[in-house]
Design a protein around this motif. Structure first.
Motif, PDB file in Angstrom:
ATOM      1  N   PHE A  25      -3.024  32.694 -55.176  1.00 18.47           N
ATOM      2  CA  PHE A  25      -2.399  32.039 -54.028  1.00 18.47           C
ATOM      3  C   PHE A  25      -3.331  31.922 -52.825  1.00 18.47           C
ATOM      4  O   PHE A  25      -2.996  31.251 -51.846  1.00 18.47           O
ATOM      5  N   ILE A  49      -4.147  28.464 -51.396  1.00 19.08           N
ATOM      6  CA  ILE A  49      -3.260  27.843 -50.405  1.00 19.08           C
ATOM      7  C   ILE A  49      -3.711  28.245 -48.999  1.00 19.08           C
ATOM      8  O   ILE A  49      -3.716  27.422 -48.074  1.00 19.08           O
ATOM      9  N   ALA A  65       1.112  31.370 -47.991  1.00 17.19           N
ATOM     10  CA  ALA A  65       0.539  31.908 -49.224  1.00 17.19           C
ATOM     11  C   ALA A  65       0.966  33.355 -49.448  1.00 17.19           C
ATOM     12  O   ALA A  65       1.281  33.761 -50.578  1.00 17.19           O
ATOM     13  N   THR A 122       3.090  34.707 -52.675  1.00 25.12           N
ATOM     14  CA  THR A 122       2.521  35.745 -53.534  1.00 25.12           C
ATOM     15  C   THR A 122       3.513  36.875 -53.762  1.00 25.12           C
ATOM     16  O   THR A 122       3.715  37.327 -54.895  1.00 25.12           O
TER      17      THR A 122
END
Length: 444
Positions: free
Chosen positions: A73, A76, A114, A118
């Motif tokens: 992630f 991002i 992000a 996650t």
């Protein structure tokens, strides 16, 4: 004026660089990046091994799973802006304050998004595993502190990476001391996740401090919505590409953790750690030459492709220099580094070290795609690599465990970095250049 280090070179090398001030600047910048990575490789590997031995394969597998989740992630949080920002700073230095301020604003928002994704994903994949959930929640803060890496991009655009090296290495060294203290104190695994976030926090503080010491001030940065829309329009394929790239870089560990045990993942992660030591080589080289590659495309197409071929040749050569000896010494290396408990990692390391050759070329090929602004092509190449990695892991991991995951990585790295280039006509020239570098690699 020549850089001072030029006078210490052997005569045949000194003749090549004397009077070539841009080349000297690039080599100096690359030297700083190499020094940074060598320091991290030395200290980081030593302490990483110490942590792996302390935690054992199961504990090491647990923290590796959390790190892989955060890595997926993190694309991002970065928003695919790194190369775009460097390119724009080189092309339009007069808009520096607007570019940096806008990118920081984008990254702060993206990093929090992000982090949230996650944590939520970890709860979905491991709903009853409180340890994994806690580790991800703590380690994920590194993505938020990483927003200030936009200052690093400023230094890259000036080919002055030494300042970023100063800042990040200070944070790294302090965090490394903390990790040693945690081992001595027999701390729980979550404490090591916190040390990882601490390193990024200290690095961000260091970047801010050195940026200010250079006479620059973040207070002068300005966020421009119009510029943000333009940057995001250029970067959205890279965001997707970054996510897909991290998937095919880390999906092996996530799938192995889901389909096998933390113990098997810990064994595999130890092999990955050794194989990834060398990733700094292509990154350091490409980040130093990228501004000159962009300039060459604007002025001389023949020189542009000539520089690219030399870059491909060099990175293929360095890949072979590492892969061949490790192939024969994998068992010894694993035993010396991690001990008998990790002996099963040797065959995994052999497969993974050869995937580094294709990873090297992929980094160089991506510089070409960025210089051409072919971000959508990069997305497709990376997507094909990710799909092949997921499919291969799905079939190979249940039967072969970590060895199957390593084989999947090797094949998928070739697909994404080289093989897929032959599927798209405008990239066949690049594919042939990459093939030439694999067949006839050269250092110079």
């Amino acid at each position: 004026m020549n850089q001072a280090w030029v006078s210490y070179l052997p005569a045949f090398l000194r003749k090549r660089v004397e009077g070539r001030h841009e080349l000297q600047k690039v080599l100096t910048n690359t030297g700083w990046l190499f020094g940074d990575r060598l320091l991290r490789m030395g200290i980081g590997l030593f302490i990483g091994i110490w942590i792996a031995r302390y935690l054992g394969p199961s504990g090491y597998g647990l923290i590796s799973y959390a790190a892989s989740m955060c890595a997926v992630f993190s694309a991002i949080a970065v928003m695919g802006l790194d190369a775009i920002v460097v390119r724009e700073l080189v092309k339009e230095p007069e808009r520096e304050q607007e570019i940096l301020g806008t990118v920081l604003g984008i990254r702060v928002v993206a990093s929090f998004a992000a982090y949230f994704l996650t944590v939520v994903t970890t709860f979905i994949l491991r709903p009853d595993d409180r340890s994994s959930q806690l580790l991800v929640a703590v380690m994920g803060w590194a993505m938020i502190f990483g927003s200030f890496d936009v200052i690093d991009l400023y230094f890259q655009s000036k080919v002055q990476s030494k300042f970023a090296v100063y800042a990040k290495n200070t944070g790294f060294i302090i965090a490394s001391i903390v990790r040693v203290a945690l081992i001595a104190a027999k701390a729980p695994v979550v404490a090591f996740a916190a040390a990882n976030s601490l390193e990024y926090c200290l690095g961000a503080i260091g970047l801010w401090y050195l940026y200010r010491r250079n006479g620059e001030f973040i207070s002068r940065w300005r966020v421009r919505l119009e510029l943000a829309r333009k940057l995001l329009a250029d970067s959205w394929p890279l965001v997707l590409s970054g996510i897909v790239f991290m998937v095919y870089m880390r999906i092996d560990q996530i799938m192995l953790g889901q389909m096998s045990t933390n113990h098997e993942l810990g064994i595999y992660a130890s092999a990955v750690k050794i194989a990834e030591i060398w990733f700094f080589i292509p990154t350091a080289i490409v980040s130093s030459v990228f501004p000159n590659i962009v300039r060459a495309r604007q002025t001389d197409e023949k020189e542009f492709y000539n520089r690219l071929q030399k870059l491909y040749n060099l990175l293929a050569f360095l890949g072979y220099v590492i892969a061949i000896p490790v192939t024969f010494l994998a068992g010894v290396v694993v035993y010396l580094f991690y001990g008998e408990a990790y002996a099963a990692a040797a065959p995994m390391l052999v497969l993974l070290i050869w995937s580094d050759v294709f990873a090297n070329l992929a980094v160089a090929r991506n510089a070409f795609l960025m210089a051409m602004n072919w971000t959508r092509v990069l997305l497709v190449m990376t997507f094909l690599g990710a799909i092949s990695n997921i499919a291969l892991n799905f079939f190979l991991v249940p039967k072969y465990g970590g060895v199957g995951a390593a084989a999947a990585s090797l094949i998928s790295y070739w697909v994404a970095g080289h093989g897929a280039c032959y599927l798209y006509k405008p990239l066949r020239r690049t594919a042939n250049m990459l093939s030439r570098s694999l067949l006839y690699p050269r250092f110079w």
